[in-house]
Structure formats: C-alpha cells, structure tokens
Design an enzyme around this catalytic site. Structure first.
Site, PDB file in Angstrom:
ATOM      1  CG  ASP A  57      -1.731   1.200   1.409  1.00 40.81           C
ATOM      2  OD1 ASP A  57      -2.298   1.668   0.408  1.00 40.81           O
ATOM      3  OD2 ASP A  57      -1.815   1.704   2.546  1.00 40.81           O
ATOM      4  N   GLY A 105      -5.174   3.007  -3.141  1.00 38.71           N
ATOM      5  CA  GLY A 105      -6.483   3.618  -3.324  1.00 38.71           C
ATOM      6  C   GLY A 105      -6.357   5.108  -3.556  1.00 38.71           C
ATOM      7  CG  ASP A 125      -2.424   1.971   6.557  1.00 39.72           C
ATOM      8  OD1 ASP A 125      -2.938   2.917   7.166  1.00 39.72           O
ATOM      9  OD2 ASP A 125      -2.454   1.876   5.308  1.00 39.72           O
ATOM     10  CG  ASP A 152      -2.080   7.560   0.438  1.00 42.91           C
ATOM     11  OD1 ASP A 152      -1.171   7.468  -0.413  1.00 42.91           O
ATOM     12  OD2 ASP A 152      -3.069   8.298   0.304  1.00 42.91           O
TER      13      ASP A 152
END
Length: 414
Positions: free
Chosen positions: A189, A278, A345, A191
């Site tokens: 991921d 995302g 996360d 961010d």
C-alpha cells in the site's frame, strides 16, 4: 590420492561432544582442529556463536582412535587458550529434527526478557522445540529468529499472536527452508505505508477541505464506510483545483523511514516490487519511478483543461481491486501466491493481505492487525526485511559494497 570412505554412523558409534567457552580471539577454531586433526577424528557437527566477545564453540567428533586420547587433546587446547572445556561422551549422531518446522521472528523496540520468556514458554506449551536462535538486527529494533520444530504453523501462529499483543512485540511465524528463500513478489500500500502521508488530505488542504476529507478517510480506513463511495465523496471536494497542485503534493510527500532501504534491498534480491493504492496514480507513479519499483496501480483523477473535475476515471482501486492487482502481478512474475508478501495498514488492504502468502499489517488499524498474518508496529518500514529472514548486517554489507551510505540508527534511515 583416493579419499578414505566416511565412517558409517550408527546409534552405537562412540563420539565426544566438545564445548569450548571463553573470550573470543582469532585462531581459536584453527587451534582446536589443528590439534584434533592428527587423531584421525571425524567431524559430525559444528556450531559456533559469539555474543559480545564471548565464544561458544561446540563440535561433535567421532574419534579415530582411543576416545581418551581425543579427550586429552581437546582439554589441552582449552588449557593452552584459557578456555573452559566441557567433554561429554555419547553415541550416534544428532537425532533427526522433527517435522513441523517454522521460522519464528520476534521483533521489539526494545525487546524485553519478559517477551522472550513468553514466546519460548508458548512454543514449549505447544509441544514444539526451539532448535536454533540467531539475532537478525540490534537497531533500530532488536530482532531474533527462532528455528522451531514440531509445530503446527496455524495453531502456533494463533497462540503467538496473543503473546505479541500482550507483550507489545511483533511476531511472525513462517514456513522455513526453501519456502523462505528465492524470489518473491512484495506488494505495498502507499498512503501511511510506503509514505507517511494521506495524499487525498494533502490535496484537500489546497482546496480548504482538509478536516472534512480527513474525517471521511478515517472512517473508510476503519472499515466503517464503503471505500468507493468515500473516495468519490472525497475527490468531489477537489473540483476546480488547478492540476499544478499535483506537482506540489508530489514534492511534499514524505517516504516512511526505511522505505528506500526496503525497496533497495528487495531489488538486490531480485524480488518484484509493486505499489497498489487507493490513492492516485499521478502521485504514485513518480514515486515508483524514483524507487525503481516494477509495478504501480492506483486511481486516476479526471483533469480537463488543466483543472481537476472532482471525478476519477475507470474502475476504483478498492479492497477487491488491490487483491486482484496482487494476483495479476504474481502471474506476470511467474510466482505462486505462496511466494507473495503484502503490506498495508487499512481495511482497504484486508483482501490483499489475505490473498498473499504473507500478509503484514504495518502500523495498522486494530481490525487489520487482528486479521493479518503478522504486524509491524515500529515506525521503520525496512523492519519487514527481518520478517523475511534478512539480517541488518547483510543489508549494511550490501550498502557498503554499492557505496550507499548507511544511515545512523537514530534518524530516518530510509
């Protein structure tokens, strides 16, 4: 010259277990074997470890002659080198190690004795045995790797996850041996994982809607809102922003400490590295290019005449989309899912973490920590390397060989 055939080993083969302990110095091992060599003894096993200058050297020898002569020789070496010598007579080689092997990695900052006691107690209560222990790192976290046999991996993983929570350490239970070696795919991921920021919030700051967007982001990452709906709602607040803001945000993004070290080391190992976010490809792709990351997938913002419209183009990269990307990247790399690692996360990462062979929650929300295979709760992303069995010394040696400066432990070592 034809070599002599090896001695046949049976349960009746007499041998000596020799253990030397004391202050380490160059030449101890050679002195022992120079003295033993004329006896015609055969080496059955050998292990050596040095902890803060104190040596423990253990060797299992099948004597070539009288066992008493071999005993006199090794005791003489100990006396000459001022080492404590233990000699135990026995028969046969080491017992075969049991099946059910596991690599248990324990990571703490600091790593307290109570945590190690709890881990070892749980392993023993599980009916397993700790065969070997080695230190993988001493800073900025302390990491130990336990080579365990006689374990049921799923059961042991569940039990040790409770220990990790109680003792506030990170514990990973993985298959050992060949399953721990070779090429892998690592998907991260972005961010709050690869970077310290939430990009949508940086963009919202320019639109004067930061607090509103941050509240929606928090609810989405905690799994309280559907991600796609929340993304559309947040992006709508950006309508009218000049696209030049994207360049400003790219410059403002801060990598997580250890991110560069993690990616650099994975690439040296020949791993495939991918980013799945995302967030927005306009930010993610330049980061991937800078770090020489192989793949990047994220949402694309709609821009018309140099202005953000407040919409995204194409399918949203959501929870399911991240898992799909991992599968596609694994297929492209020719790797089975068992050889994939996912790091994230938020709730949006849960499917990806579940799909991967090893799912790692990095400073994650409680719902993610509970469902991931293991968690890392220190602020250094390169701590993930230790969960894969890579030592700090190996990382630093590779950096030295390439001329890459080794960062000090007290600062951002990415």
């Amino acid at each position: 010259m034809t070599p002599e055939p090896a001695l046949p080993l049976t349960t009746d083969t007499p041998n000596l277990l020799v253990t030397l302990t004391g202050e380490d110095r160059p030449g101890v091992t050679s002195a022992l074997f120079d003295a033993v060599a004329p006896t015609g003894s055969v080496v059955l096993d050998l292990e050596q470890v040095v902890v803060r200058g104190q040596l423990t050297l253990a060797v299992l020898l099948a004597p070539g002659g009288y066992i008493s002569d071999l005993r006199d020789v090794v005791e003489g070496v100990g006396e000459r080198l001022d080492l404590v010598v233990s000699v135990v007579e026995g028969r046969g080689d080491n017992r075969s190690r049991r099946t059910g092997r596991a690599a248990v990695v324990v990571l703490g900052a600091p790593l307290r004795a109570t945590a190690v006691a709890s881990v070892s107690r749980s392993v023993a209560a599980h009916g397993a045995n700790i065969d070997r222990i080695r230190r993988l790192s001493r800073y900025p976290v302390t990491t130990l790797e336990l080579d365990v046999s006689g374990a049921d991996l799923p059961s042991l993983r569940r039990e040790l996850s409770l220990v990790a929570s109680q003792q506030q350490v990170d514990i990973a239970v993985s298959p050992p041996g060949l399953a721990r070696r070779g090429r892998r795919l690592v998907v991260m991921d972005v961010d709050s994982t690869l970077i310290q920021d939430e990009v949508i919030e940086l963009l919202a700051r320019h639109a004067g809607r930061e607090s509103e967007v941050a509240a929606v982001t928090e609810r989405a990452m905690a799994g309280e809102l559907d991600f796609a709906e929340s993304l559309h709602a947040r992006v709508a607040t950006l309508a009218g922003l000049d696209a030049g803001v994207l360049d400003e945000v790219r410059r403002a993004v801060r990598l997580t400490p250890g991110a560069r070290t993690l990616v650099r080391t994975l690439k040296r190992l020949g791993f495939t590295v991918a980013l799945v976010s995302g967030g927005f490809i306009e930010i993610v792709q330049p980061i991937a290019d800078e770090l020489a990351i192989d793949h990047a997938r994220a949402n694309r913002l709609e821009i018309v005449e140099g202005v953000l419209t407040g919409r995204v183009l194409g399918d949203v990269v959501d929870r399911q989309g991240k898992a799909t990307a991992l599968r596609e990247f694994a297929a492209a790399a020719g790797l089975p899912l068992a050889r994939t690692v996912a790091i994230g996360d938020g709730a949006n990462d849960l499917d990806m973490l579940a799909t991967a062979g090893l799912g790692i929650a990095f400073n994650a929300k409680p719902v993610v920590r509970e469902q991931a295979d293991t968690a890392v709760n220190v602020p250094y992303l390169d701590a993930v390397l230790h969960l894969l069995g890579i030592t700090r010394e190996e990382i630093e040696e590779a950096d030295d060989a390439d001329g890459t400066p080794t960062p000090a432990p007290a600062v951002d070592h990415g």
